[in-house]
Design an enzyme around this catalytic site. Structure first.
Site, PDB file in Angstrom:
ATOM      1  N   ASP A   1      -4.878  -3.366   6.620  1.00  0.00           N
ATOM      2  CA  ASP A   1      -4.501  -1.944   6.612  1.00  0.00           C
ATOM      3  C   ASP A   1      -3.077  -1.866   7.170  1.00  0.00           C
ATOM      4  O   ASP A   1      -2.541  -2.854   7.688  1.00  0.00           O
ATOM      5  CB  ASP A   1      -5.507  -1.166   7.492  1.00  0.00           C
ATOM      6  CG  ASP A   1      -5.266   0.344   7.503  1.00  0.00           C
ATOM      7  OD1 ASP A   1      -4.515   0.846   6.650  1.00  0.00           O
ATOM      8  OD2 ASP A   1      -5.843   1.028   8.381  1.00  0.00           O
TER       9      ASP A   1
ATOM     10  N   ARG B   1     -14.168   5.371  -3.676  1.00  0.00           N
ATOM     11  CA  ARG B   1     -14.188   6.497  -2.733  1.00  0.00           C
ATOM     12  C   ARG B   1     -14.925   7.670  -3.377  1.00  0.00           C
ATOM     13  O   ARG B   1     -15.742   8.344  -2.750  1.00  0.00           O
ATOM     14  CB  ARG B   1     -12.757   6.924  -2.360  1.00  0.00           C
ATOM     15  CG  ARG B   1     -11.948   5.877  -1.596  1.00  0.00           C
ATOM     16  CD  ARG B   1     -12.508   5.632  -0.222  1.00  0.00           C
ATOM     17  NE  ARG B   1     -12.619   6.844   0.570  1.00  0.00           N
ATOM     18  CZ  ARG B   1     -11.619   7.387   1.279  1.00  0.00           C
ATOM     19  NH1 ARG B   1     -10.437   6.798   1.318  1.00  0.00           N
ATOM     20  NH2 ARG B   1     -11.805   8.488   1.981  1.00  0.00           N
TER      21      ARG B   1
ATOM     22  N   GLN C   1     -14.330   5.625   3.898  1.00  0.00           N
ATOM     23  CA  GLN C   1     -13.623   4.466   3.351  1.00  0.00           C
ATOM     24  C   GLN C   1     -14.551   3.253   3.326  1.00  0.00           C
ATOM     25  O   GLN C   1     -14.640   2.531   2.331  1.00  0.00           O
ATOM     26  CB  GLN C   1     -12.397   4.164   4.236  1.00  0.00           C
ATOM     27  CG  GLN C   1     -11.648   2.917   3.820  1.00  0.00           C
ATOM     28  CD  GLN C   1     -10.985   3.072   2.468  1.00  0.00           C
ATOM     29  OE1 GLN C   1     -10.296   4.042   2.229  1.00  0.00           O
ATOM     30  NE2 GLN C   1     -11.203   2.133   1.565  1.00  0.00           N
TER      31      GLN C   1
ATOM     32  N   ARG D   1     -10.172  15.645   8.455  1.00  0.00           N
ATOM     33  CA  ARG D   1      -9.300  14.519   8.819  1.00  0.00           C
ATOM     34  C   ARG D   1      -8.490  14.967  10.019  1.00  0.00           C
ATOM     35  O   ARG D   1      -7.709  15.921   9.922  1.00  0.00           O
ATOM     36  CB  ARG D   1      -8.390  14.146   7.645  1.00  0.00           C
ATOM     37  CG  ARG D   1      -7.298  13.180   8.030  1.00  0.00           C
ATOM     38  CD  ARG D   1      -6.619  12.550   6.848  1.00  0.00           C
ATOM     39  NE  ARG D   1      -7.473  11.546   6.233  1.00  0.00           N
ATOM     40  CZ  ARG D   1      -7.056  10.615   5.381  1.00  0.00           C
ATOM     41  NH1 ARG D   1      -5.800  10.555   5.038  1.00  0.00           N
ATOM     42  NH2 ARG D   1      -7.897   9.746   4.873  1.00  0.00           N
TER      43      ARG D   1
ATOM     44  N   CYS E   1      -7.393  -0.542   2.287  1.00  0.00           N
ATOM     45  CA  CYS E   1      -7.835   0.841   2.076  1.00  0.00           C
ATOM     46  C   CYS E   1      -6.779   1.689   1.388  1.00  0.00           C
ATOM     47  O   CYS E   1      -7.101   2.739   0.832  1.00  0.00           O
ATOM     48  CB  CYS E   1      -8.263   1.464   3.401  1.00  0.00           C
ATOM     49  SG  CYS E   1      -6.971   1.403   4.652  1.00  0.00           S
TER      50      CYS E   1
ATOM     51  N   HIS F   1     -13.275   5.654  10.105  1.00  0.00           N
ATOM     52  CA  HIS F   1     -13.074   6.095   8.713  1.00  0.00           C
ATOM     53  C   HIS F   1     -14.309   5.673   7.886  1.00  0.00           C
ATOM     54  O   HIS F   1     -14.220   4.829   6.999  1.00  0.00           O
ATOM     55  CB  HIS F   1     -11.789   5.469   8.163  1.00  0.00           C
ATOM     56  CG  HIS F   1     -11.243   6.141   6.949  1.00  0.00           C
ATOM     57  ND1 HIS F   1     -11.799   7.287   6.391  1.00  0.00           N
ATOM     58  CD2 HIS F   1     -10.172   5.824   6.159  1.00  0.00           C
ATOM     59  CE1 HIS F   1     -11.092   7.632   5.327  1.00  0.00           C
ATOM     60  NE2 HIS F   1     -10.109   6.772   5.161  1.00  0.00           N
TER      61      HIS F   1
HETATM   62  N1   CP Z   1      -7.581   5.262   2.235  1.00  0.00           N
HETATM   63  C1   CP Z   1      -7.379   6.571   2.452  1.00  0.00           C
HETATM   64  O1   CP Z   1      -8.086   7.226   3.221  1.00  0.00           O
HETATM   65  O2   CP Z   1      -6.328   7.081   1.766  1.00  0.00           O
HETATM   66  P1   CP Z   1      -5.670   8.526   1.949  1.00  0.00           P
HETATM   67  O3   CP Z   1      -4.972   8.521   3.280  1.00  0.00           O
HETATM   68  O4   CP Z   1      -4.712   8.637   0.790  1.00  0.00           O
HETATM   69  O5   CP Z   1      -6.740   9.559   1.897  1.00  0.00           O
HETATM   70  N1  NVA Z   2      -5.321   3.329   9.565  1.00  0.00           N
HETATM   71  C1  NVA Z   2      -4.696   4.202   8.600  1.00  0.00           C
HETATM   72  C2  NVA Z   2      -5.636   4.456   7.468  1.00  0.00           C
HETATM   73  C3  NVA Z   2      -5.058   5.302   6.361  1.00  0.00           C
HETATM   74  C4  NVA Z   2      -6.051   5.567   5.275  1.00  0.00           C
HETATM   75  C5  NVA Z   2      -4.315   5.509   9.290  1.00  0.00           C
HETATM   76  O1  NVA Z   2      -5.081   5.994  10.141  1.00  0.00           O
HETATM   77  O2  NVA Z   2      -3.246   6.040   8.998  1.00  0.00           O
END
Ligand code: CP
Ligand code: NVA
Length: 305
Positions: free
Chosen positions: A220, A288, A132, A102, A260, A129
């Site tokens: 989101d 997930r 997701q 990430r 999400c 993502h």
């Molecule tokens: N939706 C998602 O990726 O959640 P987290 O940021 O908690 O991993």
């Molecule tokens: N768009 C959000 C998604 C979190 C799961 C972010 O990048 O923070």
């Protein structure tokens, strides 16, 4: 498929294969059956940003599959002190069977994948993502019994999740309408890729118009990780871009409401919408786990052959 950085790494067949396998292992898990096909395999999980769902579902997923997951906060490994991404990828490839990451910059993922000899999975970047979105497709399939020939409506920021959803809709054959304030449209590169894939995409700044006859309403956060400095401006700019009862009322009667997570009630989604009868957000969160286990099996077992 060696790595999963973008939805475009997946063909239509790959997506259906992952969803079928996910459904199968979900069923087995509910019956308490063991699916330890990744015995003695290890997954490294590099995180530059916070996570609840991604971190826990990957770690539990590896455990379910008989393998082991190692959480690597980027501040705790040498990458945080300047070791290059390239060297990190080469070193980790000597120990592990797969890496999830990430990251702030999608480019970091590309560098990891180019220099690793093991699969690299995008656990969220500034651009996409895909994990997701695979869980989202699994959820849509469970509720609608199909993932094509529907109207999918995104309300809010044209961000990483939106990019992956646009690509996914194009691949599986779902119409997508993106309703976002001016200046927050998805990046041109993703609009173009979606259209190149044959996607039926409309971009508008009118959420109520967009929501008409929707099969799926999705939103989101207004402030993604990395956008915190713009918070005050964003909270103003996104006013009115909320999934709520008004939008649900003009959608199809059996519309599903998706997010999400994490969510902010009364900002991008009303409490009535997220906690109401149309909401499937916790199924998405659960899925997930199942979708990612399918991805791990596809990537880490194929990798061995
Ligand atoms: N939706 C998602 O990726 O959640 P987290 O940021 O908690 O991993
Ligand atoms: N768009 C959000 C998604 C979190 C799961 C972010 O990048 O923070």
């Amino acid at each position: 498929m060696k790595s999963l950085l973008s939805m475009t790494d997946l063909s239509l067949e790959d997506i259906y294969g992952i969803l079928d396998l996910a459904a199968e292992i979900k069923e087995k898990r509910s019956q308490g059956k063991i699916t330890d096909h990744l015995r003695n395999k290890s997954l490294g999980m590099i995180f530059e940003k916070s996570s609840t769902r991604t971190r826990v579902s990957f770690e539990v997923g590896m455990n379910d599959l008989g393998g082991h997951a190692i959480y690597l906060n980027s501040n705790d490994i040498q990458i945080g002190r300047g070791e290059t991404v390239e060297d990190t990828a080469k070193v980790l490839s000597r120990y592990l069977n797969g890496i999830i990451a990430r990251v702030y910059s999608h480019d970091t993922l590309v560098k990891l994948a180019e220099n690793a000899s093991i699969p690299v999975i995008n656990a969220l970047s500034d651009e996409e993502h895909p994990c997701q979105v695979l869980a989202d497709l699994l959820t849509i399939k469970e509720y609608k019994n199909r993932i094509s020939d529907m109207k999918f409506v995104w309300v809010g920021d044209g961000n990483n999740v939106c990019n992956s959803l646009m690509l996914a809709c194009a691949i599986v054959g779902m119409e997508i309408v993106v309703a976002c304030p001016k200046g927050y449209e998805p990046a041109e590169k993703y609009i173009q890729k979606t259209r190149e894939l044959g996607g039926v995409l409309t971009i508008t700044d009118n959420p109520l118009e967009a929501a008409k006859d929707a099969d799926v309403l999705y939103t989101d956060v207004w402030v993604s990780m990395g956008d915190e400095e713009e918070e005050a401006k964003r909270l103003k700019d996104f006013e009115g871009y909320q999934i709520n009862e008004e939008l649900i009322a003009v959608s199809k009667p059996d519309v599903i409401v998706m997010h999400c997570l994490p969510a902010h009630r009364s900002l991008e989604i009303s409490a009535g919408a997220i906690d109401g009868p149309h909401s499937v957000v916790f199924d998405q969160a659960e899925n997930r786990l199942h979708a990612q286990k399918a991805v791990l099996l596809k990537l880490m077992i194929v990798d061995e052959e």
